[in-house]
Design a protein around this motif. Structure first.
Motif, PDB file in Angstrom:
ATOM      1  N   ALA A 459       4.330 -42.254 -15.969  1.00 22.67           N
ATOM      2  CA  ALA A 459       4.925 -41.014 -16.451  1.00 22.67           C
ATOM      3  C   ALA A 459       4.863 -40.977 -17.970  1.00 22.67           C
ATOM      4  O   ALA A 459       4.925 -42.021 -18.639  1.00 22.67           O
ATOM      5  CB  ALA A 459       6.371 -40.899 -15.993  1.00 22.67           C
ATOM      6  N   SER A 461       7.123 -39.934 -19.824  1.00 21.61           N
ATOM      7  CA  SER A 461       8.431 -40.374 -20.304  1.00 21.61           C
ATOM      8  C   SER A 461       9.386 -40.390 -19.125  1.00 21.61           C
ATOM      9  O   SER A 461       9.123 -39.788 -18.088  1.00 21.61           O
ATOM     10  CB  SER A 461       8.960 -39.446 -21.397  1.00 21.61           C
ATOM     11  N   GLU A 462      10.491 -41.077 -19.296  1.00 26.48           N
ATOM     12  CA  GLU A 462      11.583 -41.069 -18.326  1.00 26.48           C
ATOM     13  C   GLU A 462      12.901 -40.953 -19.083  1.00 26.48           C
ATOM     14  O   GLU A 462      13.098 -41.619 -20.095  1.00 26.48           O
ATOM     15  CB  GLU A 462      11.580 -42.346 -17.482  1.00 26.48           C
ATOM     16  N   ARG A 464      16.385 -41.479 -20.394  1.00 23.39           N
ATOM     17  CA  ARG A 464      17.480 -42.448 -20.521  1.00 23.39           C
ATOM     18  C   ARG A 464      18.648 -41.653 -21.071  1.00 23.39           C
ATOM     19  O   ARG A 464      18.648 -41.242 -22.230  1.00 23.39           O
ATOM     20  CB  ARG A 464      17.116 -43.596 -21.455  1.00 23.39           C
ATOM     21  N   GLN A 627      19.785 -45.145 -16.787  1.00 18.22           N
ATOM     22  CA  GLN A 627      18.348 -45.165 -16.524  1.00 18.22           C
ATOM     23  C   GLN A 627      18.097 -45.067 -15.019  1.00 18.22           C
ATOM     24  O   GLN A 627      17.685 -46.030 -14.382  1.00 18.22           O
ATOM     25  CB  GLN A 627      17.712 -46.423 -17.112  1.00 18.22           C
ATOM     26  N   SER A 630      13.816 -42.482 -12.977  1.00 18.58           N
ATOM     27  CA  SER A 630      12.455 -43.023 -13.090  1.00 18.58           C
ATOM     28  C   SER A 630      11.464 -42.279 -12.207  1.00 18.58           C
ATOM     29  O   SER A 630      11.836 -41.602 -11.241  1.00 18.58           O
ATOM     30  CB  SER A 630      12.440 -44.509 -12.725  1.00 18.58           C
ATOM     31  N   SER A 631      10.195 -42.440 -12.512  1.00 16.32           N
ATOM     32  CA  SER A 631       9.131 -41.759 -11.772  1.00 16.32           C
ATOM     33  C   SER A 631       9.062 -42.223 -10.325  1.00 16.32           C
ATOM     34  O   SER A 631       8.629 -41.472  -9.449  1.00 16.32           O
ATOM     35  CB  SER A 631       7.776 -42.003 -12.455  1.00 16.32           C
ATOM     36  N   TRP A 648      12.607 -37.757 -10.700  1.00 16.08           N
ATOM     37  CA  TRP A 648      12.029 -38.128 -11.986  1.00 16.08           C
ATOM     38  C   TRP A 648      12.389 -37.027 -12.967  1.00 16.08           C
ATOM     39  O   TRP A 648      12.125 -35.850 -12.720  1.00 16.08           O
ATOM     40  CB  TRP A 648      10.508 -38.267 -11.903  1.00 16.08           C
ATOM     41  N   ALA A 650      12.069 -36.059 -17.089  1.00 14.14           N
ATOM     42  CA  ALA A 650      11.408 -36.407 -18.335  1.00 14.14           C
ATOM     43  C   ALA A 650      12.407 -36.508 -19.483  1.00 14.14           C
ATOM     44  O   ALA A 650      13.498 -35.923 -19.435  1.00 14.14           O
ATOM     45  CB  ALA A 650      10.337 -35.375 -18.665  1.00 14.14           C
ATOM     46  N   ASP A 651      12.032 -37.241 -20.506  1.00 12.45           N
ATOM     47  CA  ASP A 651      12.854 -37.331 -21.701  1.00 12.45           C
ATOM     48  C   ASP A 651      13.012 -35.951 -22.333  1.00 12.45           C
ATOM     49  O   ASP A 651      12.109 -35.106 -22.272  1.00 12.45           O
ATOM     50  CB  ASP A 651      12.218 -38.294 -22.699  1.00 12.45           C
ATOM     51  N   LEU A 659       3.108 -36.648 -14.944  1.00 11.94           N
ATOM     52  CA  LEU A 659       3.163 -37.755 -13.984  1.00 11.94           C
ATOM     53  C   LEU A 659       1.779 -37.943 -13.401  1.00 11.94           C
ATOM     54  O   LEU A 659       1.138 -36.976 -12.977  1.00 11.94           O
ATOM     55  CB  LEU A 659       4.167 -37.449 -12.875  1.00 11.94           C
TER      56      LEU A 659
END
Length: 760
Positions: A459, A461-462, A464, A627, A630-631, A648, A650-651, A659
């Motif tokens: 991905a 980004s993920e 957080r 967190q 996640s993807s 999932w 994104a940031d 993705l």
């Protein structure tokens, strides 16, 4: 010119239909059953004795569709029913946020006629059944009054979703009518004879403001003495339609054969009520109102309930019992009404909620003694008490979808309904339902044909989640407020919140969780902080010494303090929600459920969200960040938040959320299934209520699919549905598939709940 000689008598024109499945009843249950079966490959005849589809939700009755979400008035988070009924409600939001019942009619009709495997017969009533033996239906006879045509309907499988069970009754299926004794199932909420054993019918009316004075001369049959309605003081000039659901009558009569008698009494009530509003002098604001519409047929609640191999009962709901053959879920309260309805001195309903969703077993969805007859809608195998919950249309539609898929699988395998309840086959049914978006509590999708399970995921980004920024309103804590955060096993995060105190005071903040990880009732308090505040603006630290023993939602609860204003955030995120300990009288929520006697239900508080545009999250700084977005969530087999977000995300700063799925060798992709966040927490009531938006703000609006050469193979520019199925005219040969989430319909970071890929 046609001219015929006189004759002794003539037969009507007869048309024969042969199919894999005959569905009788075009309410939401029968409709969703027919569409689900047709999409799964079955040839279906859908028979409806009315000119429109939808049953109680249609323009003929005009009741809003509700189910487990219960007007957002209970603790069932992200509980709207999935599958076909979800498609319908999201489409209705898009086209009809005003809740016009005529537009809803068109959406239902379109949904059915768009399926080439469905033959739709409107205005067609079944009047006779044929049987090949004592336990087997072989055909039905029906007549359409509008085209003077008789129909012979032949199939190996039948589904009765007719409400009164016209097919099941004539076929000799075992049934019940009325309430069981407490002793039969140990149901402590079983009603007494004085309360009554049947729920009645209702008829609604709509009004219109003409802008000029309008007089009303009541018909001779209108109720003259409004005080015969003990709750007459509740009437006002604003409420209309199903807001007046308690205009109910008939629970002391035969709710099948006395329906016309009941209808006339309800007409007397409706016109008597309107006469009171217009001519009593108590409502000057009604001077320019006219009566725009009155229902011509009553909305029925209860009549026959047919027996399956299992009878759902109160403990299944309250205790949220699990069933190995679960195929659907419910979540509406146990909602029983006094049999005398509008003429009763008692409250119009008696609703008792469970702490979360409950499973509905497959064994309750077919007749125990007619081998090829499925049951759907309000006639499924349930006790009178359990029926009080399972009867509502959202739940009925969800059950209909389960029946439709079961019928399609039975047709393919040449089996009867009971045979598909066997342990190995029920697993197949459950998995096929999960693929369509049919959420079944406690179950995950495991699809060996899904190529996404074999792929390596990357991905761009993920998320957080370290903060919910301070960009929302300041609001006084006039009712206790809580932030729901998804947490994993281990120590809970430390939080910082921001408040403004009008005076020196003490603020109490609790950390709670639910006693079940898949529930969202904060009934377990693990820690409490009393925080002294001085007058003015300040930040407060929330460091709870709590360790989560399993993944679940944590509730950071700011208890009521009218001297304190709490800072909120405008950022909305999939799977993150604020809730409030507030009342919602429409569903008997008065902040806390606390029965005065032992009726077999739980005591607990209600913590419910606000409807948009309200419902902002509480502004927080979160250390360490969460967190859980996640993807890999896109292939965990769950398509909505439950104990975790299951998405999932994104940031927030990612300009191009992307993705990519990669395989070590090329695949030939023929179909891709995507599930976006359709905000299953919103009830999406179908009529009367107005919604603040036409699209779900969390849902991805525009996305692009690319192959391993980064060539665009699909581009969607204006999506509003949660489920997207992409079928390629020619298989796409590629070693990777990339999805670019270009834009979202609202103020939320891009999110994807699930992606599945299939080869030729």
């Amino acid at each position: 010119m046609i001219r015929e000689q006189a004759t002794d008598k003539r037969a009507l024109k007869t048309v024969r239909h042969e199919a894999d499945l005959i569905v009788v009843g075009g309410g939401l249950s029968g409709l969703c059953c027919a569409v689900t079966a047709a999409r799964a490959g079955s040839r279906v005849v859908l028979v409806q004795d009315r000119p429109v589809l939808g049953g109680n939700s249609s323009s003929e009755v005009r009741l809003w569709v509700l189910g487990a979400t219960s007007h957002m008035g209970n603790n069932n988070r992200w509980a709207r029913e999935g599958g076909v009924i979800d498609e319908i409600l999201i489409e209705n939001l898009y086209r009809n946020p005003e809740g016009n019942p005529l537009i809803f009619d068109t959406i239902l009709l379109e949904k059915v006629i768009s399926e080439p495997n469905i033959a739709l017969l409107l205005n067609t009533a079944v009047y006779e059944v044929e049987k090949s033996d004592a336990e087997t239906l072989s055909g039905l006879k029906a007549i359409c009054s509008q085209n003077s045509t008789m129909y012979e309907l032949v199939a190996p499988l039948f589904c009765d979703a007719s409400g009164d069970g016209i097919v099941a009754f004539q076929a000799g299926a075992a049934f019940r009518m009325g309430a069981e004794s407490q002793e039969e199932f140990g149901e402590k909420f079983a009603p007494t004879a004085e309360y009554g054993e049947l729920l009645g019918h209702s008829i609604y009316f709509y009004t219109k403001d003409t802008g000029r004075p309008v007089r009303f001369v009541p018909p001779a049959y209108a109720l003259q003495d409004i005080t015969k309605i003990p709750r007459y003081r509740r009437f006002n000039a604003k409420e209309q339609g199903c807001q007046l659901w308690w205009l109910e009558y008939g629970g002391r009569l035969d709710t099948v054969h006395d329906t016309e008698t009941i209808k006339w009494e309800l007409w007397k009530v409706v016109y008597g009520v309107w006469n009171y509003i217009k001519n009593s002098g108590q409502f000057p604001e009604a001077e320019t109102l006219t009566l725009e519409w009155v229902g011509q047929i009553p909305g029925k609640r209860e009549s026959r309930r047919f027996e399956g191999d299992y009878i759902l009962h109160q403990q299944d709901i309250v205790e949220q019992r699990t069933h190995p053959d679960a195929v659907a879920f419910g979540g509406w309260s146990i909602d029983l009404h006094p049999a005398d309805g509008v003429f009763s001195e008692k409250p119009g309903c008696n609703q008792w909620h469970s702490k979360g969703l409950y499973q509905i077993p497959y064994r309750s969805l077919y007749s125990r003694n007619i081998s090829n007859l499925f049951l759907a809608g309000r006639i499924i195998s349930a006790s009178h008490v359990a029926f009080g919950s399972s009867r509502v249309m959202g739940t009925s539609a969800h059950v209909g979808q389960a029946v439709g898929m079961a019928a399609a699988l039975c047709s393919k395998d040449g089996l009867m309904p009971r045979a598909y309840g066997e342990s190995t086959r029920i697993a197949i049914l459950q998995q096929e339902l999960l693929k369509t978006g049919q959420h079944i509590p406690g179950l995950h999708l495991h699809d060996p044909a899904d190529l996404a399970q074999q792929a390596t995921l990357t991905a761009s980004s993920e998320l957080r989640l370290t903060e919910l920024p301070l960009d929302g309103p300041l609001r006084p804590i006039t009712e206790s407020a809580a932030q729901m955060l998804p947490l994993t096993k281990g120590p809970v995060p430390r939080l910082t919140a921001w408040v403004v105190a009008d005076a020196d005071t003490m603020l109490t903040v609790e950390f709670r969780r639910s006693s079940r990880p898949d529930n969202h009732t904060p009934d377990v308090t693990l820690a409490m902080l009393d925080i002294p505040l001085s007058k003015g603006k300040q930040e407060i630290e929330l460091a709870f010494d709590v360790v989560m023993d399993q993944p679940a939602y944590g509730f950071y609860c700011f208890l009521k303090n009218e001297h304190v204003r709490l800072q909120y955030s405008d950022l909305r995120i999939t799977g993150v929600l604020s809730v409030f300990n507030r009342i919602n009288p429409a569903v008997s929520n008065y902040g806390k459920q606390e029965p005065s006697e032992d009726i077999g239900v739980d005591t607990f508080e209600f913590w419910c969200p606000e409807r948009r545009p309200k419902g902002q999250n509480i502004a927080l700084r979160i250390e360490p960040g969460i967190q859980l977005f996640s993807s890999d969530n896109v292939r965990n087999g769950i398509q909505r938040p439950v104990s975790q977000p299951n998405a999932w995300v994104a940031d927030l700063t990612d300009p191009n959320p992307t993705l990519t799925l990669r395989w070590p060798e090329k695949k030939r992709l023929s179909r891709v299934e995507l599930f976006f966040d359709a905000d299953y927490d919103h009830p999406l009531e179908s009529v009367l209520m107005t919604h603040p938006e036409t699209v779900v703000p969390f849902c991805v609006k525009e996305y692009i699919l690319c192959n391993d050469r980064q060539e665009r193979i699909f581009h969607q520019t204006d999506n509003h549905q949660g489920r997207n199925t992409i079928r390629f005219e020619q298989p796409v040969e590629t070693s990777s598939l990339t999805i670019h989430l270009q834009s979202v319909n609202g103020n939320a970071p891009a999110a994807l709940m699930e992606i599945r890929c299939y080869g030729e």
